[in-house]
Scaffold this motif. Structure first.
Motif, PDB file in Angstrom:
ATOM      1  N   VAL A   1       0.819  -1.209   0.000  1.00  0.00           N
ATOM      2  CA  VAL A   1       0.000   0.000   0.000  1.00  0.00           C
ATOM      3  C   VAL A   1       0.857   1.265   0.000  1.00  0.00           C
ATOM      4  CG1 VAL A   1      -1.722   1.317   1.275  1.00  0.00           C
ATOM      5  CG2 VAL A   1      -1.923  -1.183   1.107  1.00  0.00           C
ATOM      6  N   GLU A   2       1.882   1.299   0.834  1.00  0.00           N
ATOM      7  CA  GLU A   2       2.722   2.503   0.924  1.00  0.00           C
ATOM      8  C   GLU A   2       3.387   2.802  -0.408  1.00  0.00           C
ATOM      9  OE1 GLU A   2       6.625   4.236   3.373  1.00  0.00           O
ATOM     10  OE2 GLU A   2       5.702   2.327   3.956  1.00  0.00           O
ATOM     11  N   ASP A   3       3.958   1.789  -1.034  1.00  0.00           N
ATOM     12  CA  ASP A   3       4.609   1.992  -2.332  1.00  0.00           C
ATOM     13  C   ASP A   3       3.590   2.452  -3.378  1.00  0.00           C
ATOM     14  OD1 ASP A   3       7.138   1.354  -1.445  1.00  0.00           O
ATOM     15  OD2 ASP A   3       7.116  -0.697  -2.207  1.00  0.00           O
ATOM     16  N   ALA A   4       2.418   1.820  -3.384  1.00  0.00           N
ATOM     17  CA  ALA A   4       1.397   2.162  -4.378  1.00  0.00           C
ATOM     18  C   ALA A   4       0.934   3.608  -4.217  1.00  0.00           C
ATOM     19  CB  ALA A   4       0.211   1.207  -4.257  1.00  0.00           C
ATOM     20  N   GLU A   5       0.719   4.026  -2.992  1.00  0.00           N
ATOM     21  CA  GLU A   5       0.257   5.392  -2.758  1.00  0.00           C
ATOM     22  C   GLU A   5       1.332   6.412  -3.147  1.00  0.00           C
ATOM     23  OE1 GLU A   5      -0.965   5.379   1.322  1.00  0.00           O
ATOM     24  OE2 GLU A   5      -2.966   4.576   0.851  1.00  0.00           O
ATOM     25  N   TYR A   6       2.592   6.041  -2.936  1.00  0.00           N
ATOM     26  CA  TYR A   6       3.677   6.938  -3.347  1.00  0.00           C
ATOM     27  C   TYR A   6       3.674   7.107  -4.868  1.00  0.00           C
ATOM     28  CZ  TYR A   6       8.265   9.159  -3.487  1.00  0.00           C
ATOM     29  OH  TYR A   6       9.288  10.051  -3.685  1.00  0.00           O
ATOM     30  N   THR A   7       3.507   5.981  -5.573  1.00  0.00           N
ATOM     31  CA  THR A   7       3.465   6.044  -7.031  1.00  0.00           C
ATOM     32  C   THR A   7       2.284   6.874  -7.507  1.00  0.00           C
ATOM     33  OG1 THR A   7       4.501   3.868  -7.192  1.00  0.00           O
ATOM     34  CG2 THR A   7       3.379   4.680  -9.150  1.00  0.00           C
ATOM     35  N   ALA A   8       1.131   6.703  -6.871  1.00  0.00           N
ATOM     36  CA  ALA A   8      -0.044   7.486  -7.237  1.00  0.00           C
ATOM     37  C   ALA A   8       0.218   8.981  -7.059  1.00  0.00           C
ATOM     38  CB  ALA A   8      -1.248   7.059  -6.403  1.00  0.00           C
ATOM     39  N   GLY A   9       0.947   9.322  -6.005  1.00  0.00           N
ATOM     40  CA  GLY A   9       1.289  10.719  -5.779  1.00  0.00           C
ATOM     41  C   GLY A   9       2.209  11.268  -6.861  1.00  0.00           C
ATOM     42  N   LEU A  10       3.124  10.446  -7.338  1.00  0.00           N
ATOM     43  CA  LEU A  10       4.012  10.868  -8.421  1.00  0.00           C
ATOM     44  C   LEU A  10       3.227  11.132  -9.697  1.00  0.00           C
ATOM     45  CD1 LEU A  10       6.914   8.297  -7.886  1.00  0.00           C
ATOM     46  CD2 LEU A  10       6.964  10.737  -7.330  1.00  0.00           C
ATOM     47  N   VAL A  11       2.265  10.238  -9.982  1.00  0.00           N
ATOM     48  CA  VAL A  11       1.453  10.394 -11.192  1.00  0.00           C
ATOM     49  C   VAL A  11       0.586  11.644 -11.100  1.00  0.00           C
ATOM     50  CG1 VAL A  11      -0.447   9.384 -12.523  1.00  0.00           C
ATOM     51  CG2 VAL A  11       1.452   7.941 -11.752  1.00  0.00           C
ATOM     52  N   SER A  12      -0.085  11.827  -9.971  1.00  0.00           N
ATOM     53  CA  SER A  12      -0.944  13.010  -9.825  1.00  0.00           C
ATOM     54  C   SER A  12      -0.130  14.288  -9.821  1.00  0.00           C
ATOM     55  CB  SER A  12      -1.776  12.896  -8.545  1.00  0.00           C
ATOM     56  OG  SER A  12      -0.941  12.863  -7.393  1.00  0.00           O
ATOM     57  N   GLY A  13       1.110  14.205  -9.353  1.00  0.00           N
ATOM     58  CA  GLY A  13       1.992  15.367  -9.385  1.00  0.00           C
ATOM     59  C   GLY A  13       2.345  15.807 -10.794  1.00  0.00           C
ATOM     60  N   LEU A  14       2.169  14.906 -11.738  1.00  0.00           N
ATOM     61  CA  LEU A  14       2.413  15.223 -13.148  1.00  0.00           C
ATOM     62  C   LEU A  14       1.120  15.611 -13.870  1.00  0.00           C
ATOM     63  CD1 LEU A  14       4.909  12.325 -13.902  1.00  0.00           C
ATOM     64  CD2 LEU A  14       5.451  14.773 -13.860  1.00  0.00           C
ATOM     65  N   GLY A  15       0.050  15.792 -13.093  1.00  0.00           N
ATOM     66  CA  GLY A  15      -1.208  16.249 -13.664  1.00  0.00           C
ATOM     67  C   GLY A  15      -2.049  15.164 -14.299  1.00  0.00           C
ATOM     68  N   ARG A  16      -1.748  13.915 -13.997  1.00  0.00           N
ATOM     69  CA  ARG A  16      -2.514  12.791 -14.541  1.00  0.00           C
ATOM     70  C   ARG A  16      -3.211  12.049 -13.410  1.00  0.00           C
ATOM     71  NH1 ARG A  16      -3.693  13.517 -19.542  1.00  0.00           N
ATOM     72  NH2 ARG A  16      -3.902  15.513 -18.468  1.00  0.00           N
ATOM     73  N   GLU A  17      -4.250  11.302 -13.725  1.00  0.00           N
ATOM     74  CA  GLU A  17      -4.981  10.547 -12.718  1.00  0.00           C
ATOM     75  C   GLU A  17      -4.409   9.148 -12.572  1.00  0.00           C
ATOM     76  OE1 GLU A  17      -9.357  11.131 -12.353  1.00  0.00           O
ATOM     77  OE2 GLU A  17      -9.144  11.942 -14.378  1.00  0.00           O
ATOM     78  N   CYS A  18      -4.477   8.625 -11.333  1.00  0.00           N
ATOM     79  CA  CYS A  18      -3.972   7.284 -11.059  1.00  0.00           C
ATOM     80  C   CYS A  18      -4.991   6.514 -10.239  1.00  0.00           C
ATOM     81  CB  CYS A  18      -2.643   7.351 -10.310  1.00  0.00           C
ATOM     82  SG  CYS A  18      -1.903   5.733  -9.994  1.00  0.00           S
ATOM     83  N   LEU A  19      -5.379   5.342 -10.730  1.00  0.00           N
ATOM     84  CA  LEU A  19      -6.302   4.459 -10.034  1.00  0.00           C
ATOM     85  C   LEU A  19      -5.512   3.320  -9.405  1.00  0.00           C
ATOM     86  CD1 LEU A  19      -9.218   3.458  -9.419  1.00  0.00           C
ATOM     87  CD2 LEU A  19      -9.120   2.249 -11.620  1.00  0.00           C
ATOM     88  N   LEU A  20      -5.696   3.095  -8.103  1.00  0.00           N
ATOM     89  CA  LEU A  20      -5.013   2.017  -7.396  1.00  0.00           C
ATOM     90  C   LEU A  20      -5.912   0.793  -7.318  1.00  0.00           C
ATOM     91  CD1 LEU A  20      -3.334   3.953  -4.429  1.00  0.00           C
ATOM     92  CD2 LEU A  20      -2.376   3.335  -6.653  1.00  0.00           C
ATOM     93  N   LEU A  21      -5.349  -0.365  -7.701  1.00  0.00           N
ATOM     94  CA  LEU A  21      -6.098  -1.614  -7.758  1.00  0.00           C
ATOM     95  C   LEU A  21      -5.368  -2.670  -6.941  1.00  0.00           C
ATOM     96  CD1 LEU A  21      -6.677  -1.504 -11.612  1.00  0.00           C
ATOM     97  CD2 LEU A  21      -8.416  -1.012  -9.869  1.00  0.00           C
ATOM     98  N   LYS A  22      -5.821  -2.890  -5.724  1.00  0.00           N
ATOM     99  CA  LYS A  22      -5.186  -3.843  -4.819  1.00  0.00           C
ATOM    100  C   LYS A  22      -5.823  -5.220  -4.976  1.00  0.00           C
ATOM    101  CE  LYS A  22      -4.132  -4.346   0.159  1.00  0.00           C
ATOM    102  NZ  LYS A  22      -4.884  -5.595   0.454  1.00  0.00           N
ATOM    103  N   GLY A  23      -4.977  -6.262  -5.094  1.00  0.00           N
ATOM    104  CA  GLY A  23      -5.524  -7.611  -5.192  1.00  0.00           C
ATOM    105  C   GLY A  23      -4.522  -8.604  -5.746  1.00  0.00           C
ATOM    106  N   ASP A  24      -4.855  -9.867  -5.601  1.00  0.00           N
ATOM    107  CA  ASP A  24      -4.002 -10.968  -6.047  1.00  0.00           C
ATOM    108  C   ASP A  24      -4.341 -11.313  -7.488  1.00  0.00           C
ATOM    109  OD1 ASP A  24      -2.575 -13.273  -6.488  1.00  0.00           O
ATOM    110  OD2 ASP A  24      -3.323 -14.335  -4.723  1.00  0.00           O
ATOM    111  N   LEU A  25      -3.435 -11.007  -8.404  1.00  0.00           N
ATOM    112  CA  LEU A  25      -3.686 -11.188  -9.830  1.00  0.00           C
ATOM    113  C   LEU A  25      -3.628 -12.644 -10.277  1.00  0.00           C
ATOM    114  CD1 LEU A  25      -1.666  -8.143 -11.189  1.00  0.00           C
ATOM    115  CD2 LEU A  25      -4.163  -8.370 -11.092  1.00  0.00           C
ATOM    116  N   SER A  26      -3.245 -13.545  -9.388  1.00  0.00           N
ATOM    117  CA  SER A  26      -3.302 -14.956  -9.765  1.00  0.00           C
ATOM    118  C   SER A  26      -4.747 -15.436  -9.854  1.00  0.00           C
ATOM    119  CB  SER A  26      -2.527 -15.819  -8.763  1.00  0.00           C
ATOM    120  OG  SER A  26      -3.145 -15.814  -7.490  1.00  0.00           O
ATOM    121  N   SER A  27      -5.669 -14.641  -9.358  1.00  0.00           N
ATOM    122  CA  SER A  27      -7.096 -14.922  -9.459  1.00  0.00           C
ATOM    123  C   SER A  27      -7.659 -14.294 -10.730  1.00  0.00           C
ATOM    124  CB  SER A  27      -7.834 -14.347  -8.242  1.00  0.00           C
ATOM    125  OG  SER A  27      -9.222 -14.250  -8.485  1.00  0.00           O
TER     126      SER A  27
END
Length: 294
Positions: free
Chosen positions: A83-109
């Motif tokens: 979560v911490e890493d993902a939120e940091y990345t989202a902040g970097l994206v929004s800082g560049l004026g773009r939107e970022c959607l966070l999707l948490k989950g196990d992709l093996s499903s």
């Protein structure tokens, strides 16, 4: 977070370190990976496109997300539980004026993969670029040491989501004016790895899937390409290898150092953009100079 644009091969080795679980945490690494080159300025190569990036919270995935945002794209990043890493990345994206959607989950499903695509389209109204990048690896000295559980997990994490995500994304990619699928394989798919037998096999299947899928989707004008990174300084490294190996990681390449995530992200920008409009079924090799003839 520090980011350098120049590489000094005389000071490239990272301190010995290890993390005790996968996926690793980028925030715990020393030095921190470099997710972008500050000398690079966006030029609108992906303006207003929408990308779904798996493993987008950290490492190569974070670098791709930032590079895409700098080029004008909105991004959705899928991650397991960092979560911490993902939120940091989202902040970097929004800082560049773009939107970022966070999707948490196990992709093996399969259900998680289908939901990741549907949530992305619900948020942004479309999907133009699919980057399947999430991975894990577990070294073993012998094939006899690879348990059935590990073998299944390796393929369920590295390979199965690419099929699930592609199938879910196709109806939306067919509507895009600029559709692209980019799959992350590895240098190990081409030269093998004596201690990463199942991981190398999984990555080899991704290379074959890239080539096969590109032919399958050529009639839909959906380009499918791959990237085969060599030793890149990401959370996967300290969470995989013992301290002494981490300390020397990448030193055996011709360039004498591990690569940085941003040095891979440029490949993903190129393959997603119209600059690679006549390329499909191809794989790029940011690996520090190793010749693998693949």
């Amino acid at each position: 977070m520090p980011n350098k644009s120049k590489k000094d091969n005389s000071e490239q080795q990272q301190p010995a370190q290890q993390q005790d679980r996968q996926p690793g945490r980028e925030s715990e690494m020393n030095p921190l990976p470099e997710y972008e080159n500050p000398d690079f300025k966006g030029s609108g190569l992906l303006q207003d496109r929408v990308a779904l990036i798996t493993g987008g919270d950290s490492g190569i995935g974070r670098a791709i997300a930032v590079a895409y945002a700098r080029e004008g794209a909105h991004v959705a990043i899928a991650y397991l539980d960092e979560v911490e890493d993902a939120e940091y990345t989202a902040g970097l994206v929004s800082g560049l004026g773009r939107e970022c959607l966070l999707l948490k989950g196990d992709l093996s499903s399969k259900n998680t993969c289908v939901k990741a695509v549907s949530d992305t389209v619900e948020k942004f109204g479309k999907l133009d670029i699919l980057v399947s990048n999430a991975a894990e690896q577990h070294p073993k000295d012998s094939v006899e040491e690879i348990s059935e559980e590990q073998l299944r997990k390796t393929f369920e994490t590295n390979v199965f989501p690419m099929f699930y995500l592609t199938a879910a994304a196709l109806p939306h990619l067919r509507k895009s004016a600029h559709p692209a699928i980019i799959l992350t394989t590895s240098v190990t798919a081409y030269r093998g790895s004596p201690h990463l037998l199942d991981y190398s096999a999984a990555k080899g299947s991704i290379a074959s899937f890239t080539r096969s899928l590109s032919g399958n989707l050529a009639g839909d004008n959906i380009r499918v390409n791959g990237v085969a990174p060599g030793p890149i300084w990401t959370p996967l490294i300290p969470s995989t290898f013992p301290e002494e190996k981490v300390e020397k990681f990448g030193s055996d390449t011709p360039l004498g150092r591990a690569g940085q995530p941003w040095e891979c992200a440029t490949c993903y920008v190129f393959l997603a953009s119209d600059q690679s409009s006549y390329m499909t079924g191809q794989i790029l090799h940011p690996n520090g100079g190793e010749i693998i003839n693949g």
